[in-house]
Scaffold this motif. Structure first.
Motif, PDB file in Angstrom:
ATOM      1  N   PHE A 147      17.646 -13.822  52.064  1.00 19.98           N
ATOM      2  CA  PHE A 147      16.256 -13.456  53.106  1.00 19.98           C
ATOM      3  C   PHE A 147      16.388 -12.060  53.567  1.00 19.98           C
ATOM      4  O   PHE A 147      16.648 -10.919  53.393  1.00 19.98           O
ATOM      5  N   MET A 148      17.767 -12.335  54.196  1.00 18.97           N
ATOM      6  CA  MET A 148      17.959 -11.161  55.108  1.00 18.97           C
ATOM      7  C   MET A 148      18.887  -9.851  54.944  1.00 18.97           C
ATOM      8  O   MET A 148      18.347  -9.071  54.979  1.00 18.97           O
ATOM      9  N   ILE A 149      19.140  -9.821  53.928  1.00 19.57           N
ATOM     10  CA  ILE A 149      19.947  -9.302  52.486  1.00 19.57           C
ATOM     11  C   ILE A 149      18.799  -8.149  52.488  1.00 19.57           C
ATOM     12  O   ILE A 149      18.550  -6.972  52.578  1.00 19.57           O
ATOM     13  N   GLN A 150      17.712  -9.065  52.070  1.00 20.23           N
ATOM     14  CA  GLN A 150      16.220  -8.150  51.239  1.00 20.23           C
ATOM     15  C   GLN A 150      15.160  -7.615  53.281  1.00 20.23           C
ATOM     16  O   GLN A 150      14.541  -6.322  52.852  1.00 20.23           O
ATOM     17  N   PHE A 151      15.640  -8.414  53.370  1.00 18.21           N
ATOM     18  CA  PHE A 151      14.752  -7.986  54.958  1.00 18.21           C
ATOM     19  C   PHE A 151      15.148  -6.720  55.792  1.00 18.21           C
ATOM     20  O   PHE A 151      14.707  -5.564  55.809  1.00 18.21           O
ATOM     21  N   PHE A 152      16.091  -6.841  55.839  1.00 18.70           N
ATOM     22  CA  PHE A 152      17.245  -5.788  56.460  1.00 18.70           C
ATOM     23  C   PHE A 152      16.504  -4.678  55.581  1.00 18.70           C
ATOM     24  O   PHE A 152      16.609  -2.983  56.144  1.00 18.70           O
ATOM     25  N   TRP A 153      17.345  -4.252  54.257  1.00 20.29           N
ATOM     26  CA  TRP A 153      17.191  -3.507  53.564  1.00 20.29           C
ATOM     27  C   TRP A 153      16.025  -2.392  52.973  1.00 20.29           C
ATOM     28  O   TRP A 153      16.001  -1.232  53.083  1.00 20.29           O
ATOM     29  N   GLN A 154      14.833  -3.141  53.271  1.00 19.89           N
ATOM     30  CA  GLN A 154      13.427  -2.686  53.390  1.00 19.89           C
ATOM     31  C   GLN A 154      13.430  -1.756  54.839  1.00 19.89           C
ATOM     32  O   GLN A 154      12.427  -0.189  54.446  1.00 19.89           O
ATOM     33  N   PHE A 155      13.773  -1.992  55.634  1.00 14.85           N
ATOM     34  CA  PHE A 155      13.556  -0.676  56.630  1.00 14.85           C
ATOM     35  C   PHE A 155      14.112   0.930  56.461  1.00 14.85           C
ATOM     36  O   PHE A 155      13.438   1.639  56.178  1.00 14.85           O
ATOM     37  N   PRO A 156      15.612   1.266  55.781  1.00 18.75           N
ATOM     38  CA  PRO A 156      15.870   2.447  55.059  1.00 18.75           C
ATOM     39  C   PRO A 156      15.167   3.046  54.001  1.00 18.75           C
ATOM     40  O   PRO A 156      14.458   3.966  53.890  1.00 18.75           O
ATOM     41  N   HIS A 157      14.635   1.994  52.939  1.00 25.42           N
ATOM     42  CA  HIS A 157      13.546   2.401  51.704  1.00 25.42           C
ATOM     43  C   HIS A 157      13.031   2.477  52.539  1.00 25.42           C
ATOM     44  O   HIS A 157      12.340   4.099  51.856  1.00 25.42           O
ATOM     45  N   PHE A 158      11.873   2.425  53.124  1.00 22.48           N
ATOM     46  CA  PHE A 158      10.751   2.096  53.217  1.00 22.48           C
ATOM     47  C   PHE A 158      10.095   3.494  54.064  1.00 22.48           C
ATOM     48  O   PHE A 158       9.221   4.206  54.388  1.00 22.48           O
TER      49      PHE A 158
ATOM     50  N   LEU B 136      23.148   0.074  57.636  1.00 29.76           N
ATOM     51  CA  LEU B 136      24.455  -0.006  58.398  1.00 29.76           C
ATOM     52  C   LEU B 136      24.494  -2.131  58.001  1.00 29.76           C
ATOM     53  O   LEU B 136      25.822  -2.452  57.811  1.00 29.76           O
ATOM     54  N   TRP B 137      22.943  -1.734  58.893  1.00 30.02           N
ATOM     55  CA  TRP B 137      23.237  -3.451  58.768  1.00 30.02           C
ATOM     56  C   TRP B 137      22.646  -3.502  57.738  1.00 30.02           C
ATOM     57  O   TRP B 137      23.568  -5.032  56.995  1.00 30.02           O
ATOM     58  N   THR B 138      22.405  -3.335  56.221  1.00 24.25           N
ATOM     59  CA  THR B 138      22.298  -4.015  54.947  1.00 24.25           C
ATOM     60  C   THR B 138      23.201  -3.981  54.547  1.00 24.25           C
ATOM     61  O   THR B 138      23.247  -5.231  54.047  1.00 24.25           O
ATOM     62  N   ILE B 139      24.367  -3.396  54.364  1.00 23.48           N
ATOM     63  CA  ILE B 139      25.427  -2.861  54.218  1.00 23.48           C
ATOM     64  C   ILE B 139      26.556  -4.435  54.745  1.00 23.48           C
ATOM     65  O   ILE B 139      26.892  -5.169  54.154  1.00 23.48           O
ATOM     66  N   LEU B 140      26.363  -4.792  55.904  1.00 18.82           N
ATOM     67  CA  LEU B 140      26.788  -5.526  56.434  1.00 18.82           C
ATOM     68  C   LEU B 140      26.321  -7.511  56.175  1.00 18.82           C
ATOM     69  O   LEU B 140      27.187  -8.263  56.109  1.00 18.82           O
ATOM     70  N   VAL B 141      25.364  -6.846  55.945  1.00 21.28           N
ATOM     71  CA  VAL B 141      24.302  -8.042  55.733  1.00 21.28           C
ATOM     72  C   VAL B 141      24.766  -8.825  54.332  1.00 21.28           C
ATOM     73  O   VAL B 141      24.625  -9.922  53.599  1.00 21.28           O
ATOM     74  N   SER B 142      24.735  -7.388  53.835  1.00 25.08           N
ATOM     75  CA  SER B 142      24.660  -7.708  52.009  1.00 25.08           C
ATOM     76  C   SER B 142      26.557  -8.165  51.031  1.00 25.08           C
ATOM     77  O   SER B 142      26.397  -9.062  50.474  1.00 25.08           O
ATOM     78  N   LEU B 143      27.700  -7.843  52.766  1.00 18.15           N
ATOM     79  CA  LEU B 143      28.302  -8.499  52.603  1.00 18.15           C
ATOM     80  C   LEU B 143      29.262 -10.082  53.816  1.00 18.15           C
ATOM     81  O   LEU B 143      29.936 -10.404  52.830  1.00 18.15           O
ATOM     82  N   ILE B 144      28.062 -10.904  53.801  1.00 21.15           N
ATOM     83  CA  ILE B 144      28.483 -12.003  54.177  1.00 21.15           C
ATOM     84  C   ILE B 144      29.040 -12.724  53.604  1.00 21.15           C
ATOM     85  O   ILE B 144      29.858 -14.112  52.940  1.00 21.15           O
TER      86      ILE B 144
ATOM     87  N   LEU C  44      28.055   2.616  50.783  1.00 24.89           N
ATOM     88  CA  LEU C  44      28.575   3.034  51.199  1.00 24.89           C
ATOM     89  C   LEU C  44      27.619   4.991  50.391  1.00 24.89           C
ATOM     90  O   LEU C  44      27.501   5.499  50.856  1.00 24.89           O
ATOM     91  N   GLY C  45      27.544   4.587  48.928  1.00 27.18           N
ATOM     92  CA  GLY C  45      26.946   5.212  48.570  1.00 27.18           C
ATOM     93  C   GLY C  45      25.368   5.084  49.315  1.00 27.18           C
ATOM     94  O   GLY C  45      24.543   6.793  49.681  1.00 27.18           O
ATOM     95  N   MET C  46      25.011   4.332  48.973  1.00 25.82           N
ATOM     96  CA  MET C  46      23.176   4.384  49.943  1.00 25.82           C
ATOM     97  C   MET C  46      23.415   4.854  51.398  1.00 25.82           C
ATOM     98  O   MET C  46      22.793   5.827  52.025  1.00 25.82           O
ATOM     99  N   LEU C  47      24.879   5.285  52.138  1.00 26.09           N
ATOM    100  CA  LEU C  47      25.017   5.152  53.430  1.00 26.09           C
ATOM    101  C   LEU C  47      25.308   6.800  53.432  1.00 26.09           C
ATOM    102  O   LEU C  47      24.388   7.592  53.769  1.00 26.09           O
ATOM    103  N   PHE C  48      25.810   7.360  52.755  1.00 23.58           N
ATOM    104  CA  PHE C  48      26.251   8.775  51.991  1.00 23.58           C
ATOM    105  C   PHE C  48      24.534   9.933  52.273  1.00 23.58           C
ATOM    106  O   PHE C  48      23.962  10.702  52.688  1.00 23.58           O
ATOM    107  N   TYR C  49      23.348   8.674  51.205  1.00 27.46           N
ATOM    108  CA  TYR C  49      22.144   9.536  51.784  1.00 27.46           C
ATOM    109  C   TYR C  49      21.658   9.654  52.908  1.00 27.46           C
ATOM    110  O   TYR C  49      20.479  10.489  53.257  1.00 27.46           O
ATOM    111  N   ALA C  50      21.576   8.460  53.503  1.00 33.12           N
ATOM    112  CA  ALA C  50      21.187   8.078  55.162  1.00 33.12           C
ATOM    113  C   ALA C  50      21.919   9.322  55.876  1.00 33.12           C
ATOM    114  O   ALA C  50      20.895  10.021  56.892  1.00 33.12           O
ATOM    115  N   LEU C  51      23.186   9.297  55.235  1.00 30.48           N
ATOM    116  CA  LEU C  51      23.593  10.538  56.525  1.00 30.48           C
ATOM    117  C   LEU C  51      23.206  11.623  56.079  1.00 30.48           C
ATOM    118  O   LEU C  51      22.918  12.799  57.471  1.00 30.48           O
TER     119      LEU C  51
END
Length: 300
Positions: free
Chosen positions: A174-185, A222-230, A254-261
């Motif tokens: 749940f937490m993985i998909q929860f945090f992912w939605q913010f950069p996505h939307f 960044l939060w999405t990446i960290l939670v996904s690695l837990i 890191l690929g997704m972070l590249f596009y965010a940056l």
């Protein structure tokens, strides 16, 4: 001539059903649920997989149909939505409501047949989407936060369908998909900002395509990446990720972070669109990696 007219009507009806249920979106949500099921199941029951897919599609389709009924007047104002079945007049509100209601009942019955907890979370998801997220979209940017709750349920729903219980494992999904939605939307909201503005929708955290929004997109990535690695650290019960798979997930992140940056640096629509597409690839490939990682460990 009559046969041609009947065939054309049938094709049009099927097309409208696909559009009012947002078929592509619904299929991606079903994919998340099935991935969660494979992660939670000790042995695969393909009948349950089919029931989860059908029941899940029904509820997602119903949510989208209710959404289009509620927003029919606003959809008319936006270029990308004005041709939807209800605002265009091809489908009446009563017909759309009948479809939505029928899908809701059918979906909940099917999920209940899997187990009651799956139906409960399915019902919670459709309630939050229709009764909380949808009305808030024209009131506050916090609508994205509200919408992240029903949007995060499908991945964990599959685990609950497989086990009949809720614990740290589905909670992590749940937490993985929860945090992912913010950069996505937020990336989607940035890219389609002008169209959303026509409809009066508030999709960005600051309400504008500015530095503040870009910073929040980077932080939530960044939060999405960290939670996904837990799960790689052995703290999430039966949900575990090997170091190799964790490395692959990190590379995706890191690929997704590249596009965010890139969006932070350029702050243009093209960068926002690239981030949105990268986020879709990220969550899809992440779920595939998680499932393959488990299957390989089981087979070995």
């Amino acid at each position: 001539m009559d046969n041609t007219r009947v065939n054309t009507t049938s094709v049009s009806l099927i097309s409208d059903l696909k559009e009012i249920t947002k078929m592509r979106l619904a299929i991606s949500v079903v994919f998340s649920s099935v991935a969660g099921y494979f992660l939670g199941a000790d042995s695969i029951d393909f009948l349950t997989v089919v029931m989860l897919a059908v029941g899940g599609y029904c509820l997602v389709g119903a949510s989208n149909a209710y959404n289009q009924i509620i927003e029919k007047d606003l959809d008319l104002l936006m270029d990308r939505t004005r041709n939807r079945p209800v605002p265009s007049g091809r489908m009446t509100v009563n017909t759309a409501f009948f479809i939505a209601s029928s899908l809701t009942i059918l979906g909940l019955v099917i999920l209940y047949m899997i187990n009651p907890r799956t139906a409960m979370f399915g019902a919670l998801s459709i309630f939050l989407y229709v009764s909380v997220y949808t009305p808030l979209k024209t009131k506050t940017p916090l609508s994205v936060f509200a919408g992240a709750f029903p949007g995060a349920i499908p991945f964990m729903l599959g685990w609950v369908a497989a086990t009949g219980s809720f614990g740290i494992e589905p909670g992590t999904l749940f937490m993985i998909q929860f945090f992912w939605q913010f950069p996505h939307f937020w990336a989607l909201g940035w890219w389609l900002y002008d169209d959303y503005e026509k409809g009066g929708f508030f999709m960005l955290p600051t309400g504008k395509k500015d530095k503040g929004t870009a910073i929040q997109i980077v932080l939530y990535t960044l939060w999405t990446i960290l939670v996904s690695l837990i799960p790689a650290f052995g703290m999430t019960g039966k949900l575990y990720l090997t170091p190799l798979s964790a490395g692959l997930v990190l590379i995706l992140g890191l690929g997704m972070l590249f596009y965010a940056l890139q969006l932070y640096r350029k702050r243009d629509n093209a960068s926002a669109k690239k981030l949105m597409l990268a986020s879709v690839s990220y969550i899809t490939l992440l779920q595939i990696i998680y499932v393959l990682d488990k299957l390989i460990r089981v087979w070995i």
